[in-house]
Design a protein around this motif. Structure first.
Motif, short mmCIF file in Angstrom:
data_model
loop_
_atom_site.label_atom_id
_atom_site.label_comp_id
_atom_site.label_asym_id
_atom_site.label_seq_id
_atom_site.Cartn_x
_atom_site.Cartn_y
_atom_site.Cartn_z
N PHE A 76 6.37 3.44 -4.30
CA PHE A 76 6.92 3.86 -2.97
C PHE A 76 7.46 2.87 -2.02
CE2 PHE A 76 3.80 6.98 -4.60
CZ PHE A 76 4.58 8.16 -4.53
N ASP A 77 7.42 1.58 -2.57
CA ASP A 77 8.32 0.71 -1.71
C ASP A 77 7.43 0.61 -0.48
OD1 ASP A 77 9.65 -1.83 -1.91
OD2 ASP A 77 10.98 -0.85 -0.36
N LEU A 78 6.23 0.57 -0.29
CA LEU A 78 5.52 0.51 0.97
C LEU A 78 4.83 -0.89 0.93
CD1 LEU A 78 3.57 3.96 0.44
CD2 LEU A 78 5.57 3.55 1.82
N PRO A 79 5.36 -1.77 1.92
CA PRO A 79 4.90 -3.07 2.12
C PRO A 79 3.53 -3.08 2.45
CG PRO A 79 6.83 -2.71 3.80
CD PRO A 79 6.29 -1.40 3.07
N ASP A 80 2.97 -2.43 3.28
CA ASP A 80 1.29 -2.20 3.50
C ASP A 80 0.92 -0.87 3.80
OD1 ASP A 80 -0.86 -3.40 4.34
OD2 ASP A 80 -0.59 -3.77 6.35
N PRO A 81 0.62 -0.21 2.68
CA PRO A 81 0.19 1.42 2.89
C PRO A 81 -1.21 1.14 3.55
CG PRO A 81 0.11 0.45 0.41
CD PRO A 81 0.70 -0.45 1.34
N SER A 82 -1.27 2.37 4.34
CA SER A 82 -2.71 2.54 4.97
C SER A 82 -3.50 3.18 3.99
CB SER A 82 -2.33 3.32 6.30
OG SER A 82 -2.02 4.70 5.84
N SER A 83 -4.72 3.31 4.33
CA SER A 83 -5.73 3.82 3.67
C SER A 83 -5.42 5.66 3.41
CB SER A 83 -7.27 3.76 4.36
OG SER A 83 -7.90 5.05 3.62
N ALA A 84 -4.91 6.16 4.50
CA ALA A 84 -4.26 7.42 4.38
C ALA A 84 -3.08 7.68 3.50
CB ALA A 84 -3.93 8.09 5.92
N ASP A 85 -2.24 6.60 3.66
CA ASP A 85 -0.90 6.42 2.78
C ASP A 85 -1.46 6.62 1.23
OD1 ASP A 85 0.69 6.48 4.81
OD2 ASP A 85 0.63 4.24 4.84
N LEU A 86 -2.31 5.53 0.89
CA LEU A 86 -2.86 5.51 -0.64
C LEU A 86 -3.33 6.79 -1.10
CD1 LEU A 86 -4.20 1.84 -0.22
CD2 LEU A 86 -2.01 2.79 -1.24
N LYS A 87 -3.99 7.39 -0.25
CA LYS A 87 -4.89 8.63 -0.55
C LYS A 87 -4.09 9.80 -0.88
CE LYS A 87 -9.51 8.30 1.28
NZ LYS A 87 -10.51 8.74 2.55
N SER A 88 -3.09 9.96 -0.01
CA SER A 88 -1.91 10.89 0.02
C SER A 88 -1.24 10.63 -1.32
CB SER A 88 -0.97 11.36 1.12
OG SER A 88 -0.17 10.21 1.21
N LYS A 89 -0.87 9.50 -1.57
CA LYS A 89 0.17 9.35 -2.74
C LYS A 89 -0.64 9.31 -4.02
CE LYS A 89 3.77 8.15 -0.12
NZ LYS A 89 4.67 9.19 0.17
N ALA A 90 -1.82 8.64 -3.99
CA ALA A 90 -2.54 9.03 -5.03
C ALA A 90 -2.92 10.45 -5.35
CB ALA A 90 -4.03 8.00 -4.87
#
Length: 374
Positions: free
Chosen positions: A152-166
């Motif tokens: 997703f080309d995210l430089p520094d994904p937050s924990s919430a970002d990672l959870k939602s994408k995963a």
DNA sequence: AAGGCGTGGCC
DNA sequence: TGGCCAAGCCT
């Protein structure tokens, strides 16, 4: 043409990848929750190639959860010797004993229950629940973070970002395989420094590959400065050819492992004689007529957050030991086989080797031997 | 909540 | 070679 990662497509690609190129690892032979658990603990911050022999030895020695529940801490630390992060071993033993005594001897499949056990955090709970029990949970570790960051080309994904994408991409029909496929991908293809995008099944969906930003994803945190200390060490060898060792405290660095006695060189004792102080506390008089002092080469030991320079002094030929060096104070005299059975940190093993080489050079026997003379 | 907690391999 | 990195957890 790169497109935004699609759930169905990535699932199919990862499934194919895992079936074709997934690694054949000892803990993947079956889904025994106990073995999955042991492997996950050993794999924390540790490479697969390093873990394999430890895992095999461990399972040979403790084939079932109930076997491990009966073990003592010293034995398991010895099996863990060289693997590092020793609190993992102590926590694993504690957790196994809790399961054995209070959870009917079966590994819980509920991730929230797993998380109550020492040494099991969010990642490990989800890994065990998904791999061993098929629970639809993404195990978010460094690999998945890196893969998602790039997809997703995210430089520094937050924990919430990672959870939602995963959660978006997770294959809920085969969550364990999906998690392990991502781990294999992250470990062998989507690597931190030099990703092999030509071999990546997800290249066409990868936003970072499209932009050429892979090596900058995810951004790495600034590293902590490591502290440096100097450790004065006394390696005492008695007339039986045994080494004097002490057990480290039960908390903190290298907890519960054994070491040669010593003291940190500080601004306070640098002017005095630290070796002498250490020896005095052991009841050894360095100035005795028969006492022989052999300074060994200093040795640098680099730990994750600490650099220790050991300054070892080999002491032989002394003829009196005071009462203070006794087993109940956490000290012991250990000869050949006994030393082999004590859990020693790698740095102490190097010191032991140095000492033995010095003794060999002087043709001094350091193992208890059978006397042939009357 | 940032830092403590091991070790070996890589370039 | 020295710094970086590897399937995190705990406090």
């Amino acid at each position: 043409m790169a497109r935004i990662p699609d759930q169905k497509i990535t699932q199919d690609l990862l499934r194919d990848y895992y079936e074709a190129r997934g690694r054949d690892l000892p803990w993947r032979e079956n889904r025994d929750p106990y073995k999955v658990w042991v492997s996950e603990i050993m794999l924390q911050q540790t490479r697969v190639e390093t873990v394999i022999p430890y895992f095999n030895t461990w399972i040979e020695r403790f084939p079932k959860l109930s076997d491990l529940a009966d073990a003592d801490e010293e034995s398991i630390l010895h099996l863990w010797q060289g693997l590092g992060y020793y609190s993992r071993a102590r926590n694993l033993l504690k957790a196994i004993q809790i399961v054995d005594e209070h959870m009917g001897g079966s590994v819980p499949r509920d991730p929230m229950k797993l998380r109550t056990l020492p040494g099991i955090g969010e990642y490990t709970a989800n890994a065990i629940a998904s791999i061993a029990f098929g629970e639809p949970l993404a195990a978010i570790d460094g690999n998945l973070r890196r893969v998602l960051s790039r997809l997703f080309d995210l430089p520094d994904p937050s924990s919430a970002d990672l959870k939602s994408k995963a959660t978006l991409l997770l294959d809920i029909e085969r969550p364990g395989d999906w998690n392990q496929a991502v781990m294999d991908l992250g470990a062998t293809v989507c690597t931190p420094r030099t990703p092999d995008c030509g071999e990546c099944p997800l290249e066409n969906q990868c936003q970072s590959a499209k932009k050429g930003t892979q090596v900058q994803r995810p951004i790495s945190k600034p590293k902590l400065r490591t502290r440096s200390v100097i450790q004065t060490v006394v390696i005492a060898v008695n007339s039986e050819g045994e080494f004097l060792l002490r057990k480290r405290p039960t908390e903190g660095l290298l907890a519960g492992l054994w070491e040669f006695p010593g003291t940190e060189l500080t601004g306070n004792n640098v002017e005095t004689s630290p070796h002498e102080d250490v020896a005095k506390n052991l009841g050894i008089d360095l100035t005795g007529d028969k006492t022989e002092l052999i300074p060994l080469n200093s040795l640098v030991d680099k730990l994750s957050h600490l650099t220790v320079t050991y300054q070892p002094l080999l002491v032989i030929g002394f003829d009196s030991i005071s009462h203070c060096v006794t087993p109940d104070r956490g000290y012991c005299w250990a000869g050949g086989d006994a030393v082999k059975n004590l859990p020693l940190p790698v740095g102490q093993q190097k010191l032991l080797k140095l000492a033995r080489e010095a003794l060999d050079a002087k043709n001094i026997q350091y193992r208890p031997s059978v006397s042939m003379s009357g």
